[in-house]
Design an enzyme around this catalytic site. Structure first.
Site, PDB file in Angstrom:
ATOM      1  N   GLU A  42     -14.899  -8.088  21.062  1.00 18.79           N
ATOM      2  CA  GLU A  42     -14.862  -9.371  21.537  1.00 18.79           C
ATOM      3  C   GLU A  42     -15.996  -9.808  22.285  1.00 18.79           C
ATOM      4  OE1 GLU A  42     -11.659  -9.694  19.535  1.00 18.79           O
ATOM      5  OE2 GLU A  42     -11.847 -11.292  21.082  1.00 18.79           O
ATOM      6  N   LYS A  43     -17.033 -10.440  21.216  1.00 20.51           N
ATOM      7  CA  LYS A  43     -18.381 -10.625  21.901  1.00 20.51           C
ATOM      8  C   LYS A  43     -18.361 -11.754  23.233  1.00 20.51           C
ATOM      9  CE  LYS A  43     -21.009  -8.226  19.416  1.00 20.51           C
ATOM     10  NZ  LYS A  43     -21.879  -7.103  20.186  1.00 20.51           N
ATOM     11  N   ASP A  72     -19.711  -1.943  22.135  1.00 22.19           N
ATOM     12  CA  ASP A  72     -20.673  -2.183  23.324  1.00 22.19           C
ATOM     13  C   ASP A  72     -20.331  -1.729  24.425  1.00 22.19           C
ATOM     14  OD1 ASP A  72     -22.269  -5.235  22.020  1.00 22.19           O
ATOM     15  OD2 ASP A  72     -22.206  -3.462  21.387  1.00 22.19           O
ATOM     16  N   LYS A 142     -21.026 -11.692  11.380  1.00 15.26           N
ATOM     17  CA  LYS A 142     -22.107 -10.952  12.010  1.00 15.26           C
ATOM     18  C   LYS A 142     -23.422 -11.969  11.717  1.00 15.26           C
ATOM     19  CE  LYS A 142     -22.314  -5.927  12.645  1.00 15.26           C
ATOM     20  NZ  LYS A 142     -23.315  -4.981  12.552  1.00 15.26           N
ATOM     21  N   GLY A 177     -18.995  -8.750   5.105  1.00 15.38           N
ATOM     22  CA  GLY A 177     -18.897  -9.890   3.905  1.00 15.38           C
ATOM     23  C   GLY A 177     -17.768  -8.949   2.842  1.00 15.38           C
ATOM     24  N   VAL A 205     -13.095  -7.949   8.678  1.00 21.04           N
ATOM     25  CA  VAL A 205     -12.470  -8.446   9.931  1.00 21.04           C
ATOM     26  C   VAL A 205     -11.415  -9.573   9.502  1.00 21.04           C
ATOM     27  CG1 VAL A 205     -13.164  -9.892  12.014  1.00 21.04           C
ATOM     28  CG2 VAL A 205     -14.835  -8.272  10.940  1.00 21.04           C
ATOM     29  N   ALA A 450     -39.213 -15.300 -25.767  1.00 20.70           N
ATOM     30  CA  ALA A 450     -37.492 -15.166 -25.786  1.00 20.70           C
ATOM     31  C   ALA A 450     -37.318 -14.188 -26.647  1.00 20.70           C
ATOM     32  CB  ALA A 450     -36.993 -16.417 -26.124  1.00 20.70           C
ATOM     33  N   CYS A 453     -35.299 -12.069 -24.347  1.00 20.99           N
ATOM     34  CA  CYS A 453     -34.127 -12.907 -23.894  1.00 20.99           C
ATOM     35  C   CYS A 453     -33.096 -12.976 -25.122  1.00 20.99           C
ATOM     36  CB  CYS A 453     -34.414 -14.299 -23.710  1.00 20.99           C
ATOM     37  SG  CYS A 453     -35.603 -14.435 -22.205  1.00 20.99           S
TER      38      CYS A 453
HETATM   39  N1  LIG Z   1     -44.246  -2.856 -29.959  1.00 18.99           N
HETATM   40  C1  LIG Z   1     -42.875  -2.991 -30.340  1.00 18.99           C
HETATM   41  N2  LIG Z   1     -42.438  -2.502 -31.722  1.00 18.99           N
HETATM   42  C2  LIG Z   1     -41.105  -2.629 -31.676  1.00 18.99           C
HETATM   43  N3  LIG Z   1     -40.205  -3.355 -31.145  1.00 18.99           N
HETATM   44  C3  LIG Z   1     -40.793  -3.899 -30.101  1.00 18.99           C
HETATM   45  C4  LIG Z   1     -42.072  -3.907 -29.364  1.00 18.99           C
HETATM   46  N4  LIG Z   1     -42.204  -4.551 -28.567  1.00 18.99           N
HETATM   47  C5  LIG Z   1     -41.107  -5.274 -28.288  1.00 18.99           C
HETATM   48  N5  LIG Z   1     -40.056  -4.414 -29.336  1.00 18.99           N
HETATM   49  C6  LIG Z   1     -38.914  -5.324 -29.275  1.00 18.99           C
HETATM   50  O1  LIG Z   1     -38.605  -6.643 -28.963  1.00 18.99           O
HETATM   51  C7  LIG Z   1     -37.724  -7.007 -28.023  1.00 18.99           C
HETATM   52  C8  LIG Z   1     -38.018  -7.557 -26.851  1.00 18.99           C
HETATM   53  O2  LIG Z   1     -38.736  -6.389 -26.043  1.00 18.99           O
HETATM   54  P1  LIG Z   1     -39.889  -6.791 -24.684  1.00 18.99           P
HETATM   55  O3  LIG Z   1     -40.904  -7.342 -25.412  1.00 18.99           O
HETATM   56  O4  LIG Z   1     -39.951  -5.368 -24.087  1.00 18.99           O
HETATM   57  O5  LIG Z   1     -39.133  -7.937 -23.876  1.00 18.99           O
HETATM   58  P2  LIG Z   1     -39.586  -9.168 -23.187  1.00 18.99           P
HETATM   59  O6  LIG Z   1     -39.704 -10.231 -24.163  1.00 18.99           O
HETATM   60  O7  LIG Z   1     -38.504  -9.431 -22.235  1.00 18.99           O
HETATM   61  O8  LIG Z   1     -40.812  -8.703 -22.531  1.00 18.99           O
HETATM   62  C9  LIG Z   1     -36.901  -5.580 -27.881  1.00 18.99           C
HETATM   63  O9  LIG Z   1     -35.868  -5.811 -28.929  1.00 18.99           O
HETATM   64  C10 LIG Z   1     -37.923  -4.631 -28.169  1.00 18.99           C
HETATM   65  O10 LIG Z   1     -37.274  -3.563 -28.930  1.00 18.99           O
HETATM   66  C1  LIG Z   2     -42.002 -17.618 -20.830  1.00 14.63           C
HETATM   67  C2  LIG Z   2     -40.962 -17.785 -19.616  1.00 14.63           C
HETATM   68  N1  LIG Z   2     -40.984 -18.323 -18.672  1.00 14.63           N
HETATM   69  C3  LIG Z   2     -39.747 -18.150 -18.016  1.00 14.63           C
HETATM   70  S1  LIG Z   2     -38.446 -17.272 -18.843  1.00 14.63           S
HETATM   71  C4  LIG Z   2     -39.497 -17.051 -20.247  1.00 14.63           C
HETATM   72  C5  LIG Z   2     -39.217 -16.466 -21.593  1.00 14.63           C
HETATM   73  C6  LIG Z   2     -39.273 -14.904 -21.463  1.00 14.63           C
HETATM   74  O1  LIG Z   2     -38.642 -14.580 -22.679  1.00 14.63           O
HETATM   75  P1  LIG Z   2     -38.763 -12.743 -22.807  1.00 14.63           P
HETATM   76  O2  LIG Z   2     -37.920 -12.184 -21.629  1.00 14.63           O
HETATM   77  O3  LIG Z   2     -37.759 -12.733 -23.955  1.00 14.63           O
HETATM   78  O4  LIG Z   2     -39.994 -12.300 -23.128  1.00 14.63           O
HETATM   79 MG   LIG Z   3     -37.506 -10.522 -21.097  1.00 14.21          MG
END
Ligand SMILES: Nc1ncnc2c1ncn2[C@@H]1O[C@H](COP(=O)(O)OP(=O)(O)O)[C@@H](O)[C@H]1O
Ligand SMILES: Cc1ncsc1CCOP(=O)(O)O
Ligand SMILES: [Mg+2]
Length: 512
Positions: A42-43, A72, A142, A177, A205, A450, A453
């Site tokens: 009980e603060k 406390d 907190k 939390g 809490v 990408a 991605c």
């Molecule tokens: N030199 C390589 N030879 C074969 N596959 C690769 C190579 N570099 C990346 N990959 C493939 O490409 C995809 C993206 O990998 P990576 O380049 O590490 O990710 P990010 O684009 O997030 O940096 C993955 O599926 C990975 O297996």
């Molecule tokens: C260039 C860039 N900038 C912010 S997200 C993004 C793409 C990243 O893609 P990946 O992780 O597949 O290389």
């Molecule tokens: Mg990536």
């Protein structure tokens, strides 16, 4: 005195009582329904009122044979012969407290940093009985807002240090939390890295003190804590046959909800369609609940270009609450301090079916530290180091972790969803099984954006077509299919432009 049971640790707060309720009436309901230890905190109450409250609380606690800890105020703890005292880092020094209260009383200490574990280890047994570890998440009670909540990963760091320092006399309670929607995950994710120590209790809490039915709230909390597995998503596949995950993708056509960076949006949508899934790119928080209720929905969360981290956290909580899977790509993890804070907030916001990243990102998330140049990995870590980092991520976040590169590493940290509540289980990160996905060298993967991605998109589709016992298999199959499509595209393309197109073609063909 019998050893205290820290399972459900109620901290009182008379500033949040509902109409018609008193601190004592809420406390009585809590004790009747399973609170195992109480702290009177009980603060803003004057000493006279505090003493009167403490005497009433003690009568109740004694009736239920539950320890009463005073926050406390060592003088009041002694005056009413409380079971013990809890002090924070800025209160009376622990050795002085122990000298004042003698060897029998329970002494608790708030701990938020690993160095504070080193200090209690130095004091040795007989000084402190338990520590309140936190704050785990943002909390109203907190108001020390300058500290970034540690998340379950931070609790694991404290427990790991207790193990390293062999502080086996100390009990631990997570605080800050904590609510019914996250305590199961906190227990599941916060084990020490040697797997031998879990938290001994959860402290909260408002879920009891502010409840209109404190008894029912307490019963719900006890039921959650008694569960023996942390069930965080229902997979899409009806059958348990993991040989059919690819067919399930075609059959179920998962809805892959992308919250992703601007660079990946278009390519990711086309990759999703190529493998038979249905993409939707949406940061409209108001529609997240509708989206995750669509059958066979999955969230791909990519932090490449984030406008509002609150939207990402809302998405995580929404998908977790509906037990729908989430794949996380913490792009550029620690490339900047702002990005590091953002990624850490997302990582501690919920449970992920899979966390994937390039070597720099996974090394960063693991805590081993990773070299990033923007969103690209720039280190030259050995395969062994990469495997160790991926196992650490899988263990810390109890997820399937993927580290991409020329060789991809996939580690199963889901521990078949069982969450050993009892300490002493002994599975450590190094024990986690993993698969290596190898292929010829395809440098063009690094010459298109990408590419990582979009692997996330494929993983999300496969995870959604699996069930919760076959996440690891689904991720291995997704990574393998993506790599295969890349090597085939490498054989036919003329450069990075046609590699992009041939990659989509080969994903389409391989997914059939
Ligand atoms: N030199 C390589 N030879 C074969 N596959 C690769 C190579 N570099 C990346 N990959 C493939 O490409 C995809 C993206 O990998 P990576 O380049 O590490 O990710 P990010 O684009 O997030 O940096 C993955 O599926 C990975 O297996
Ligand atoms: C260039 C860039 N900038 C912010 S997200 C993004 C793409 C990243 O893609 P990946 O992780 O597949 O290389
Ligand atoms: Mg990536």
């Amino acid at each position: 005195m019998k050893a205290a049971d820290y399972t459900l640790y109620l901290v009182t707060d008379s500033t949040m009582l509902p109409e018609g309720k008193t601190l004592i009436s809420q406390l009585a309901e809590g004790l009747k329904n399973g609170v195992t230890i109480v702290q009177l905190r009980e603060k803003d109450t004057d000493a006279k009122t505090f003493v009167a409250l403490a005497l009433e609380a003690k009568k109740l606690c004694d009736h239920y044979n539950v320890p009463l800890i005073i926050n406390d105020r060592v003088d009041i703890a002694l005056a009413i012969d409380a079971s013990g005292i809890h002090v924070g880092q800025d209160d009376i020094p622990i050795p002085m407290v122990r000298k004042l209260v003698g060897p029998e009383k329970i002494v608790g200490w708030s701990v938020g940093k690993v160095e504070e574990v080193d200090q209690l280890a130095e004091w040795g047994p007989g000084m402190i009985n338990y520590i309140g570890v936190g704050t785990v998440f943002d909390t109203q009670t907190k108001k020390d807002s300058k500290k970034i909540p540690m998340g379950p990963e931070g609790v694991s760091r404290i427990l790991t240090r207790l193990q390293e320092k062999k502080c086996d006399w100390i009990k631990t309670v997570a605080i800050g939390g904590l609510h019914p929607d996250n305590i199961s995950r906190v227990v599941y994710q916060s084990q020490s890295l040697d797997g031998k120590r879990s938290i001994d209790g959860i402290s909260l809490v408002s879920d009891i003190m502010a409840s209109d039915d404190a008894g029912q709230s307490t019963r719900i909390l006890r039921e959650i804590l008694a569960e023996k597995s942390h069930h965080f998503f229902e997979g899409g596949a009806a059958d348990k046959n993991t040989a059919n995950i690819k067919e399930n993708v075609q059959k179920l056509s998962p809805l892959i909800h992308h919250i992703t960076n601007r660079v990946h949006q278009n390519f990711g949508a086309n990759v999703a369609l190529a493998i038979g899934c249905s993409p939707i790119m949406s940061e409209v928080a108001a529609e997240f609940e509708d989206l995750c209720k669509i059958p066979h929905s999955v969230l791909l969360l990519n932090t490449g270009t984030v406008a509002d981290v609150g939207i990402l956290i809302h998405a995580v909580k929404t998908y977790n609450s509906q037990k729908r899977p989430i794949v996380l790509d913490p792009v550029g993890f620690s490339a900047s301090s702002a990005r590091l804070i953002l990624n850490k907030k997302v990582l501690s916001a919920g449970q992920f079916a899979c966390i994937k990243g390039n070597t720099g990102e996974i090394m960063g998330v693991s805590g081993l530290g990773g070299a990033m140049k923007g969103v690209d990995s720039s280190g030259d870590d050995s395969l062994e180091t990469r495997i160790e980092a991926t196992q650490l991520v899988a263990f810390k976040y109890r997820t399937v972790a993927v580290c991409t590169g020329e060789i991809d590493i996939v580690v199963d940290g889901t521990a078949s969803l069982k969450r050993p509540l009892q300490s002493g289980v002994g599975v450590s990160s190094a024990d986690l099984s993993y698969e290596l996905i190898k292929s010829e060298n395809v440098p063009l993967f690094g010459r298109i954006t990408a590419s990582g991605c979009s692997l996330g998109t494929v993983i999300a589709g496969f995870v959604c077509a699996a069930n919760d016992e076959s996440i690891f298999t689904a991720v291995v199959q997704a990574v393998t299919l993506y790599k295969l499509a890349g090597t085939r595209a490498n054989a036919t393309c003329k450069g990075s432009g046609s590699f992009l197109v041939d990659l989509i073609d080969n994903l389409y063909l391989a997914a059939e």
